[in-house]
Design a protein around this motif. Sequence first.
Motif, PDB file in Angstrom:
ATOM      1  N   MET A  18      -7.559  18.850   7.172  1.00 21.80           N
ATOM      2  CA  MET A  18      -6.542  18.115   7.900  1.00 21.80           C
ATOM      3  C   MET A  18      -7.036  16.716   8.272  1.00 21.80           C
ATOM      4  SD  MET A  18      -5.012  19.192  11.633  1.00 21.80           S
ATOM      5  CE  MET A  18      -6.677  19.315  12.303  1.00 21.80           C
ATOM      6  N   VAL A  19      -8.291  16.618   8.711  1.00 26.98           N
ATOM      7  CA  VAL A  19      -8.846  15.331   9.132  1.00 26.98           C
ATOM      8  C   VAL A  19      -8.966  14.387   7.946  1.00 26.98           C
ATOM      9  CG1 VAL A  19     -10.869  14.199  10.126  1.00 26.98           C
ATOM     10  CG2 VAL A  19     -10.071  16.373  11.067  1.00 26.98           C
ATOM     11  N   ALA A  73      -6.986  10.851   7.634  1.00 26.25           N
ATOM     12  CA  ALA A  73      -7.687   9.585   7.436  1.00 26.25           C
ATOM     13  C   ALA A  73      -7.057   8.784   6.304  1.00 26.25           C
ATOM     14  CB  ALA A  73      -9.164   9.854   7.153  1.00 26.25           C
ATOM     15  N   ARG A  74      -6.667   9.455   5.239  1.00 21.26           N
ATOM     16  CA  ARG A  74      -6.007   8.761   4.125  1.00 21.26           C
ATOM     17  C   ARG A  74      -4.660   8.189   4.558  1.00 21.26           C
ATOM     18  NH1 ARG A  74      -7.120  10.713  -1.903  1.00 21.26           N
ATOM     19  NH2 ARG A  74      -9.326  11.226  -1.735  1.00 21.26           N
ATOM     20  N   MET A  75      -3.934   8.945   5.354  1.00 19.10           N
ATOM     21  CA  MET A  75      -2.631   8.464   5.803  1.00 19.10           C
ATOM     22  C   MET A  75      -2.765   7.272   6.751  1.00 19.10           C
ATOM     23  SD  MET A  75      -0.507  11.990   6.474  1.00 19.10           S
ATOM     24  CE  MET A  75      -0.061  13.093   5.117  1.00 19.10           C
ATOM     25  N   ALA A  76      -3.803   7.293   7.579  1.00 17.45           N
ATOM     26  CA  ALA A  76      -3.983   6.235   8.580  1.00 17.45           C
ATOM     27  C   ALA A  76      -4.605   4.975   8.003  1.00 17.45           C
ATOM     28  CB  ALA A  76      -4.845   6.754   9.728  1.00 17.45           C
ATOM     29  N   ALA A  77      -5.324   5.084   6.886  1.00 15.00           N
ATOM     30  CA  ALA A  77      -6.092   3.959   6.351  1.00 15.00           C
ATOM     31  C   ALA A  77      -5.265   2.686   6.155  1.00 15.00           C
ATOM     32  CB  ALA A  77      -6.776   4.371   5.049  1.00 15.00           C
ATOM     33  N   PRO A  78      -4.080   2.737   5.511  1.00 16.37           N
ATOM     34  CA  PRO A  78      -3.317   1.500   5.335  1.00 16.37           C
ATOM     35  C   PRO A  78      -2.862   0.897   6.660  1.00 16.37           C
ATOM     36  CG  PRO A  78      -2.537   3.221   3.856  1.00 16.37           C
ATOM     37  CD  PRO A  78      -3.443   3.877   4.839  1.00 16.37           C
ATOM     38  N   CYS A  79      -2.598   1.740   7.637  1.00 15.23           N
ATOM     39  CA  CYS A  79      -2.121   1.264   8.931  1.00 15.23           C
ATOM     40  C   CYS A  79      -3.218   0.552   9.705  1.00 15.23           C
ATOM     41  CB  CYS A  79      -1.560   2.440   9.735  1.00 15.23           C
ATOM     42  SG  CYS A  79      -1.019   2.021  11.406  1.00 15.23           S
ATOM     43  N   VAL A  80      -4.417   1.122   9.723  1.00 13.13           N
ATOM     44  CA  VAL A  80      -5.514   0.544  10.506  1.00 13.13           C
ATOM     45  C   VAL A  80      -6.381  -0.390   9.673  1.00 13.13           C
ATOM     46  CG1 VAL A  80      -5.555   2.511  12.066  1.00 13.13           C
ATOM     47  CG2 VAL A  80      -7.048   2.513  10.056  1.00 13.13           C
ATOM     48  N   ASP A  81      -6.121  -0.435   8.347  1.00 16.72           N
ATOM     49  CA  ASP A  81      -6.868  -1.293   7.436  1.00 16.72           C
ATOM     50  C   ASP A  81      -8.365  -0.976   7.460  1.00 16.72           C
ATOM     51  OD1 ASP A  81      -7.169  -3.218   5.486  1.00 16.72           O
ATOM     52  OD2 ASP A  81      -7.382  -4.875   6.912  1.00 16.72           O
ATOM     53  N   ASP A  98      -9.888   0.893  -2.096  1.00 15.98           N
ATOM     54  CA  ASP A  98     -10.694   1.058  -0.894  1.00 15.98           C
ATOM     55  C   ASP A  98      -9.940   1.859   0.170  1.00 15.98           C
ATOM     56  OD1 ASP A  98     -13.072   0.552   0.660  1.00 15.98           O
ATOM     57  OD2 ASP A  98     -11.875  -0.858   1.843  1.00 15.98           O
ATOM     58  N   LEU A  99      -8.631   1.576   0.288  1.00 16.64           N
ATOM     59  CA  LEU A  99      -7.809   2.287   1.274  1.00 16.64           C
ATOM     60  C   LEU A  99      -7.113   3.501   0.678  1.00 16.64           C
ATOM     61  CD1 LEU A  99      -6.108  -0.752   3.079  1.00 16.64           C
ATOM     62  CD2 LEU A  99      -8.180   0.478   3.752  1.00 16.64           C
ATOM     63  N   THR A 100      -7.298   3.757  -0.611  1.00 20.08           N
ATOM     64  CA  THR A 100      -6.605   4.829  -1.346  1.00 20.08           C
ATOM     65  C   THR A 100      -5.108   4.784  -1.061  1.00 20.08           C
ATOM     66  OG1 THR A 100      -6.964   6.501   0.390  1.00 20.08           O
ATOM     67  CG2 THR A 100      -8.652   6.298  -1.312  1.00 20.08           C
ATOM     68  N   HIS A 101      -4.511   3.623  -1.332  1.00 20.97           N
ATOM     69  CA  HIS A 101      -3.136   3.366  -0.891  1.00 20.97           C
ATOM     70  C   HIS A 101      -2.333   2.701  -2.007  1.00 20.97           C
ATOM     71  CE1 HIS A 101       0.284   1.981   1.338  1.00 20.97           C
ATOM     72  NE2 HIS A 101      -0.110   0.720   1.378  1.00 20.97           N
ATOM     73  N   PHE A 102      -1.183   3.315  -2.358  1.00 22.64           N
ATOM     74  CA  PHE A 102      -0.217   2.708  -3.269  1.00 22.64           C
ATOM     75  C   PHE A 102       0.797   1.914  -2.452  1.00 22.64           C
ATOM     76  CE2 PHE A 102      -1.862   6.300  -5.649  1.00 22.64           C
ATOM     77  CZ  PHE A 102      -1.934   5.840  -6.954  1.00 22.64           C
ATOM     78  N   TYR A 103       1.232   0.778  -2.979  1.00 23.46           N
ATOM     79  CA  TYR A 103       2.196  -0.046  -2.241  1.00 23.46           C
ATOM     80  C   TYR A 103       3.085  -0.784  -3.236  1.00 23.46           C
ATOM     81  CZ  TYR A 103      -1.285  -3.654  -3.356  1.00 23.46           C
ATOM     82  OH  TYR A 103      -2.156  -4.479  -4.015  1.00 23.46           O
ATOM     83  N   PRO A 104       4.318  -1.157  -2.825  1.00 26.81           N
ATOM     84  CA  PRO A 104       5.242  -1.824  -3.757  1.00 26.81           C
ATOM     85  C   PRO A 104       4.787  -3.239  -4.093  1.00 26.81           C
ATOM     86  CG  PRO A 104       6.203  -1.685  -1.551  1.00 26.81           C
ATOM     87  CD  PRO A 104       4.932  -0.886  -1.514  1.00 26.81           C
ATOM     88  N   LEU A 105       5.090  -3.664  -5.314  1.00 22.41           N
ATOM     89  CA  LEU A 105       4.796  -5.028  -5.774  1.00 22.41           C
ATOM     90  C   LEU A 105       6.084  -5.679  -6.257  1.00 22.41           C
ATOM     91  CD1 LEU A 105       1.514  -4.862  -7.917  1.00 22.41           C
ATOM     92  CD2 LEU A 105       1.836  -6.015  -5.730  1.00 22.41           C
TER      93      LEU A 105
END
Length: 454
Positions: free
Chosen positions: A229-230, A234-242, A427-434
């Motif tokens: 769970m942790v 952490a993966r979910m929070a990474a983009p938010c907290v950078d 680094d943030l393991t994060h997909f985002y729109p382009l």
Amino acid sequence: MLVHNLDMEERVLSGLLSHNEWIEAGSDYLCRELFFEPRHQTVYEAIRQLYDNGKPADIVTLSLHFFQQPKDGVDTAFVSTFVHYINEDTLMYYLRCLYELKERRRYKEVAELAFDICSKLSAPFDEQQQRITQLVHDIGMVPGSRVCDMMEANSQLNRIIMDHANGVTPMGILTGFDGLDRLGGVQRGDLVVIAAESSQGKTSLACDLCVSAARGGHPCIFYSVEMSMVQIAARMAAPCVDISPRVMLLERFDQALFKRFDSRIGQMLDLPIYFDDGIRSTIERIMAGIRHVVRCQQVECVFIDYLQVLQHNDEEVAARRRTEEQFFGGVARQLKNIAKELNICVVLLSQLSRDRSNPAPTLSRLRGSGQIAEAADVVLTIYRPERYGRNYSGDYALVDPRGTALISIAKGRNIGTGEFICGFNADLTHFYPLDRPALLEEDARMATRRNREW
């Protein structure tokens, strides 16, 4: 003739008291009328009341319940008799037997009522005829089934058409990616499969979709057999907290990181995202857990990471000698059925078989079963050519593969197919729109020169 089995009833109640999660596993059969003995009916209702209120239902809590509220001859002494050992497979067998006995009792009731109609001419015929007709109609109904006619189906279709005419377009659960959201996002009642080779970012994309759905007001739950769970949080929070998940989990924060984390993490804390961190590697336990959280937390979207590490009960596998393809296909169909039954969206992660000569994903490479694609409503594939030292091809040949990914809607039962390029922060393991993917430098110059010449 006996149309009940009190020993089975007693053992089923013993099993429910020792393993509350089996209440959900047997939800297709469990009801008050399943039990013939009135005191067993009372005990079942008390177990259900405790469970639905989020309290443990065991011998201790049930004894206390009836010590405080004796009812229908049930007391602490009667409760103390429910101590039989039973495993889950036996419980399900007993439930099916008791369900059959319940239906036989209803046939017996119909027969007795029919005899009364024939023998008691003074009884109100119309009322008895209506009752017997209803009883016959109800017998044999599949648990959880709901039959409607064309009139009702057309009425619902008409409401959707009128909503469109009035400018109200019902959307699905939005994902944050325009290439998918303009088609309606993911829909409740659908099974969505995210497929990719290992290390392409299946879990990361699922985390991003989960956060987007939760921000849209859709409660979600995340099941992961391999990650805690942790780690998922952490993966979910990474983009938010950078901050990289690896840094959050493994490294010591300096003052600047503490300040950044504290100032931004509040955006995540109120999101309706739930985790089940128990040992739930079997599909049966996950299905039972889904039913529970949908009822108790009104969850609308379920994420399961991932298909190839799920298991069936070992005894069942040995008995049926299922092949890998049959097993994976069966799991996909079960998840599709529960998505439709509970009106939720189920997102299932699945691996693709490797193809070194051409790593671009295809539906035929769904690992273990072509039946997965058949059961799924939507199949999303992830391709990051940067991982293979390659460039994109076809329509995206000019796009720089660095820090990007190609998301393909390889199957869309109600939305069609398509594809789009998105960004990926490793680094943030994060997909985002382009909006505008960067072009390869050399090809960009050549494209500009061609445009000028034209």
